[in-house]
Design a protein around this motif. Structure first.
Motif, PDB file in Angstrom:
ATOM      1  N   SER A 225      17.878  14.669   1.190  1.00  0.00           N
ATOM      2  CA  SER A 225      16.826  13.839   1.803  1.00  0.00           C
ATOM      3  C   SER A 225      16.141  12.894   0.824  1.00  0.00           C
ATOM      4  CB  SER A 225      15.771  14.745   2.445  1.00  0.00           C
ATOM      5  OG  SER A 225      16.361  15.693   3.310  1.00  0.00           O
ATOM      6  N   LEU A 226      16.458  12.984  -0.460  1.00  0.00           N
ATOM      7  CA  LEU A 226      15.680  12.263  -1.488  1.00  0.00           C
ATOM      8  C   LEU A 226      15.688  10.751  -1.310  1.00  0.00           C
ATOM      9  CD1 LEU A 226      16.173  14.088  -4.905  1.00  0.00           C
ATOM     10  CD2 LEU A 226      14.098  13.885  -3.528  1.00  0.00           C
ATOM     11  N   GLN A 227      16.850  10.158  -1.021  1.00  0.00           N
ATOM     12  CA  GLN A 227      16.890   8.702  -0.882  1.00  0.00           C
ATOM     13  C   GLN A 227      16.013   8.231   0.277  1.00  0.00           C
ATOM     14  OE1 GLN A 227      20.392   6.227  -1.356  1.00  0.00           O
ATOM     15  NE2 GLN A 227      21.551   7.948  -2.189  1.00  0.00           N
ATOM     16  N   LYS A 228      16.020   8.991   1.360  1.00  0.00           N
ATOM     17  CA  LYS A 228      15.189   8.613   2.503  1.00  0.00           C
ATOM     18  C   LYS A 228      13.714   8.839   2.193  1.00  0.00           C
ATOM     19  CE  LYS A 228      15.027   6.987   6.696  1.00  0.00           C
ATOM     20  NZ  LYS A 228      15.510   5.620   6.985  1.00  0.00           N
ATOM     21  N   ILE A 229      13.400   9.924   1.484  1.00  0.00           N
ATOM     22  CA  ILE A 229      12.013  10.163   1.059  1.00  0.00           C
ATOM     23  C   ILE A 229      11.549   9.011   0.173  1.00  0.00           C
ATOM     24  CG2 ILE A 229      10.523  11.638  -0.350  1.00  0.00           C
ATOM     25  CD1 ILE A 229      12.147  14.043   0.603  1.00  0.00           C
ATOM     26  N   GLU A 230      12.421   8.564  -0.738  1.00  0.00           N
ATOM     27  CA  GLU A 230      12.096   7.451  -1.634  1.00  0.00           C
ATOM     28  C   GLU A 230      11.704   6.203  -0.840  1.00  0.00           C
ATOM     29  OE1 GLU A 230      14.483   4.495  -4.756  1.00  0.00           O
ATOM     30  OE2 GLU A 230      15.490   6.230  -3.888  1.00  0.00           O
ATOM     31  N   ALA A 231      12.515   5.843   0.144  1.00  0.00           N
ATOM     32  CA  ALA A 231      12.238   4.647   0.944  1.00  0.00           C
ATOM     33  C   ALA A 231      10.966   4.816   1.770  1.00  0.00           C
ATOM     34  CB  ALA A 231      13.426   4.356   1.862  1.00  0.00           C
ATOM     35  N   MET A 232      10.777   6.004   2.362  1.00  0.00           N
ATOM     36  CA  MET A 232       9.595   6.239   3.195  1.00  0.00           C
ATOM     37  C   MET A 232       8.326   6.344   2.348  1.00  0.00           C
ATOM     38  SD  MET A 232      11.273   8.687   6.134  1.00  0.00           S
ATOM     39  CE  MET A 232       9.761   9.021   7.035  1.00  0.00           C
ATOM     40  N   ALA A 233       8.469   6.757   1.082  1.00  0.00           N
ATOM     41  CA  ALA A 233       7.310   6.822   0.186  1.00  0.00           C
ATOM     42  C   ALA A 233       6.791   5.422  -0.123  1.00  0.00           C
ATOM     43  CB  ALA A 233       7.673   7.545  -1.107  1.00  0.00           C
ATOM     44  N   VAL A 234       7.692   4.430  -0.185  1.00  0.00           N
ATOM     45  CA  VAL A 234       7.263   3.040  -0.393  1.00  0.00           C
ATOM     46  C   VAL A 234       6.554   2.530   0.866  1.00  0.00           C
ATOM     47  CG1 VAL A 234       8.036   0.683  -0.865  1.00  0.00           C
ATOM     48  CG2 VAL A 234       9.076   2.597  -2.089  1.00  0.00           C
ATOM     49  N   GLU A 235       7.068   2.909   2.043  1.00  0.00           N
ATOM     50  CA  GLU A 235       6.368   2.567   3.288  1.00  0.00           C
ATOM     51  C   GLU A 235       4.987   3.215   3.312  1.00  0.00           C
ATOM     52  OE1 GLU A 235       7.263   0.393   5.752  1.00  0.00           O
ATOM     53  OE2 GLU A 235       8.794  -0.091   4.253  1.00  0.00           O
ATOM     54  N   ALA A 236       4.914   4.444   2.775  1.00  0.00           N
ATOM     55  CA  ALA A 236       3.631   5.151   2.703  1.00  0.00           C
ATOM     56  C   ALA A 236       2.632   4.383   1.835  1.00  0.00           C
ATOM     57  CB  ALA A 236       3.837   6.559   2.155  1.00  0.00           C
ATOM     58  N   LEU A 237       3.139   3.785   0.742  1.00  0.00           N
ATOM     59  CA  LEU A 237       2.263   2.967  -0.119  1.00  0.00           C
ATOM     60  C   LEU A 237       1.647   1.827   0.672  1.00  0.00           C
ATOM     61  CD1 LEU A 237       3.743   2.226  -3.663  1.00  0.00           C
ATOM     62  CD2 LEU A 237       1.832   3.704  -3.036  1.00  0.00           C
ATOM     63  N   LYS A 238       2.449   1.197   1.531  1.00  0.00           N
ATOM     64  CA  LYS A 238       1.956   0.067   2.329  1.00  0.00           C
ATOM     65  C   LYS A 238       0.874   0.525   3.303  1.00  0.00           C
ATOM     66  CE  LYS A 238       6.340  -2.457   1.992  1.00  0.00           C
ATOM     67  NZ  LYS A 238       7.489  -3.034   2.736  1.00  0.00           N
ATOM     68  N   ILE A 239       1.043   1.719   3.856  1.00  0.00           N
ATOM     69  CA  ILE A 239       0.019   2.258   4.751  1.00  0.00           C
ATOM     70  C   ILE A 239      -1.262   2.531   3.973  1.00  0.00           C
ATOM     71  CG2 ILE A 239      -0.593   4.218   6.220  1.00  0.00           C
ATOM     72  CD1 ILE A 239       2.391   4.413   6.955  1.00  0.00           C
ATOM     73  N   GLN A 240      -1.116   3.124   2.769  1.00  0.00           N
ATOM     74  CA  GLN A 240      -2.286   3.418   1.953  1.00  0.00           C
ATOM     75  C   GLN A 240      -3.007   2.146   1.520  1.00  0.00           C
ATOM     76  OE1 GLN A 240      -0.631   5.786  -1.217  1.00  0.00           O
ATOM     77  NE2 GLN A 240      -0.730   7.676  -0.038  1.00  0.00           N
ATOM     78  N   ALA A 241      -2.228   1.079   1.274  1.00  0.00           N
ATOM     79  CA  ALA A 241      -2.814  -0.193   0.830  1.00  0.00           C
ATOM     80  C   ALA A 241      -3.297  -1.041   2.004  1.00  0.00           C
ATOM     81  CB  ALA A 241      -1.775  -0.978   0.023  1.00  0.00           C
ATOM     82  N   GLU A 242      -3.102  -0.542   3.234  1.00  0.00           N
ATOM     83  CA  GLU A 242      -3.427  -1.282   4.457  1.00  0.00           C
ATOM     84  C   GLU A 242      -2.634  -2.574   4.532  1.00  0.00           C
ATOM     85  OE1 GLU A 242      -7.685  -1.617   4.536  1.00  0.00           O
ATOM     86  OE2 GLU A 242      -7.959   0.502   4.982  1.00  0.00           O
ATOM     87  N   MET A 243      -1.347  -2.484   4.138  1.00  0.00           N
ATOM     88  CA  MET A 243      -0.427  -3.622   4.189  1.00  0.00           C
ATOM     89  C   MET A 243       0.781  -3.336   5.065  1.00  0.00           C
ATOM     90  SD  MET A 243      -0.342  -4.908   0.219  1.00  0.00           S
ATOM     91  CE  MET A 243      -1.675  -5.879  -0.475  1.00  0.00           C
ATOM     92  N   ALA A 244       0.732  -2.278   5.845  1.00  0.00           N
ATOM     93  CA  ALA A 244       1.881  -1.895   6.668  1.00  0.00           C
ATOM     94  C   ALA A 244       2.121  -2.928   7.766  1.00  0.00           C
ATOM     95  CB  ALA A 244       1.649  -0.515   7.282  1.00  0.00           C
ATOM     96  N   GLU A 245       3.406  -3.196   8.032  1.00  0.00           N
ATOM     97  CA  GLU A 245       3.759  -4.131   9.094  1.00  0.00           C
ATOM     98  C   GLU A 245       3.477  -3.530  10.470  1.00  0.00           C
ATOM     99  OE1 GLU A 245       4.706  -7.249   8.684  1.00  0.00           O
ATOM    100  OE2 GLU A 245       4.571  -7.028   6.510  1.00  0.00           O
ATOM    101  N   GLU A 246       3.587  -2.222  10.567  1.00  0.00           N
ATOM    102  CA  GLU A 246       3.400  -1.545  11.847  1.00  0.00           C
ATOM    103  C   GLU A 246       2.166  -0.656  11.785  1.00  0.00           C
ATOM    104  OE1 GLU A 246       5.909   1.435  14.861  1.00  0.00           O
ATOM    105  OE2 GLU A 246       6.662   0.987  12.848  1.00  0.00           O
ATOM    106  N   ASP A 247       1.271  -0.835  12.717  1.00  0.00           N
ATOM    107  CA  ASP A 247       0.067  -0.012  12.781  1.00  0.00           C
ATOM    108  C   ASP A 247       0.316   1.197  13.672  1.00  0.00           C
ATOM    109  OD1 ASP A 247      -1.729  -1.652  11.198  1.00  0.00           O
ATOM    110  OD2 ASP A 247      -1.633  -3.104  12.841  1.00  0.00           O
ATOM    111  N   ALA A 248      -0.534   2.202  13.515  1.00  0.00           N
ATOM    112  CA  ALA A 248      -0.442   3.367  14.397  1.00  0.00           C
ATOM    113  C   ALA A 248      -0.721   2.927  15.831  1.00  0.00           C
ATOM    114  CB  ALA A 248      -1.456   4.422  13.967  1.00  0.00           C
TER     115      ALA A 248
END
Length: 391
Positions: A225-248
């Protein structure tokens, strides 16, 4: 009786001397590996992938140094074990070809893995709802006490790797012997290095996220699962920075329960040893992204990764889904800023892009994204509803 006591004492001394010798041998060999990055003894840390030939006319020596995943440091591969039994893995969030000796632009610190015996009626998202029901303070304390993570800031990758192997040697003295413990550590790291590299070139070139269809042992679930965790962790950064393309899409209330969701968690190796693996499981780890360029300073805040694996056959599993979630609270401004700074520095975030969802006054949230495996392929991550944290 005195004679028997003397024999036992002599046997204990002999065993202790043997372990001391094993520990000294393994530690000396490890130091020698760090001193000589060309040492053949350190090949177990190198990913077993063919060199990336970029051009037919390119010099073969140059081609061998071009990879998608750089080494963490001198004489190291792309993954090392940390002192607390977790791992540090190089990342390549830009999906560009780099030199093997280049400093990674980002690294992923992974806690020691734990297992939550699966409740078939409870989905991964429902588990996050239960976690939110515990409340911010108690949940943070529970996660950090269950899966404590080494503070890496200010250390070199070589120092982190040495501390990891030395810890494995010392712990091994109490259980199975220093050399066999070190060998298990080396084998686990090698599995992760291979998993982080396998299929990466094809995924980047085709955009398709195919995965190996073979059933996995419990030890292989995290590596898979590591490669997918890696990619999703970068998406997580965008959520934390309030820069995510998709909102809840919306908010939901937490689920309260008598028992805390993480109280039944056991270390993965203990679960394998005692339970054998005849049921579905949820493997849980804490992830902290770090910047190797800035002496492994934390980037963003810690997130929880939850891997749901279905029992397939005798002690074998197939990964079904992955959830990554974290806390969005008013008091963690530093985490938001470090996430934003890193994303802007590498062109992965847009200045001025701010999530439409603003924290309600006094209301902290738990956000979550998830992805499933279907037809031996990872699907695109999906943003789940935010969960209100219990006060």
């Amino acid at each position: 009786m005195m004679g028997e006591e003397k024999i036992i004492k002599t046997e204990e001394e002999t065993e202790s001397q043997r372990l001391d010798a094993d520990e000294e041998t393994v530690t000396r060999e490890f130091l020698q590996m760090l001193e000589d990055e060309e040492s053949n003894k350190f090949k177990f840390y190198q990913p077993e992938i063919s060199p990336l030939q970029l051009d037919e006319n390119e010099d073969s020596t140059d081609a061998e140094t071009k990879v998608y995943l750089p080494d963490l440091g001198k004489g190291l591969g792309s993954v090392v074990q940390t002192r607390d039994g977790g791992y540090l893995a190089a990342m390549n969030p830009l999906d560009t070809i780099v030199g093997r000796k280049d400093t990674p632009k980002l690294a992923m610190q992974i806690s020691k893995p734990f297992v939550l015996p699966s409740n078939k009626s409870m989905s991964g998202f429902e588990l996050f709802q239960r976690m939110a029901g515990v409340g911010f303070e108690e949940l943070s304390s529970e996660i950090l006490s269950l899966m404590p993570m080494d503070e890496l800031i200010g250390k070199t990758a070589e120092q982190i790797a040495f501390e990891g192997i030395a810890s494995a040697v010392i712990q091994g003295r109490k259980k199975e012997g220093a050399s066999s413990s070190a060998a298990r550590t080396i084998a686990a790291v090698k599995t992760m290095v291979t998993a982080m590299s396998t299929g990466r070139k094809e995924r980047i070139s085709t955009g398709l996220w195919n995965v190996n269809e073979n059933p996995l042992t419990a030890e292989e679930i995290l590596a898979f699962s590591l490669q997918k965790i890696e990619a999703m962790a970068v998406e997580a950064l965008k959520i934390q920075a309030e820069m995510a393309e998709e909102d809840a899409p919306f908010d939901v209330s937490p689920l309260t329960h008598q028992s805390h969701p993480l109280t039944s968690a056991v270390p993965l190796e203990d679960w394998i040893k005692n339970l054998g693996g005849q049921e579905a499981i949820k493997v849980v780890v804490v992830i902290q992204l770090r910047d190797p360029v800035r002496r492994y300073e934390a980037v963003g805040g810690p997130v929880v990764a939850l891997i749901h694996a279905k029992h397939d056959e005798e002690k074998r599993f197939k990964v079904a889904s992955l959830h990554v979630g974290g806390l969005k609270v008013r008091t963690e401004e530093k985490q938001r800023l470090t996430a934003m700074q890193w994303l802007l520095a590498y062109g992965l975030g847009k200045a001025g892009k701010k999530g439409k969802h603003v924290l309600i006054k006094g209301q902290d949230l738990l956000w979550c994204i998830s992805s499933r495996v279907m037809a031996d392929m990872w699907l695109k991550p999906m943003r789940n509803p935010d969960v209100k944290l219990s006060k």
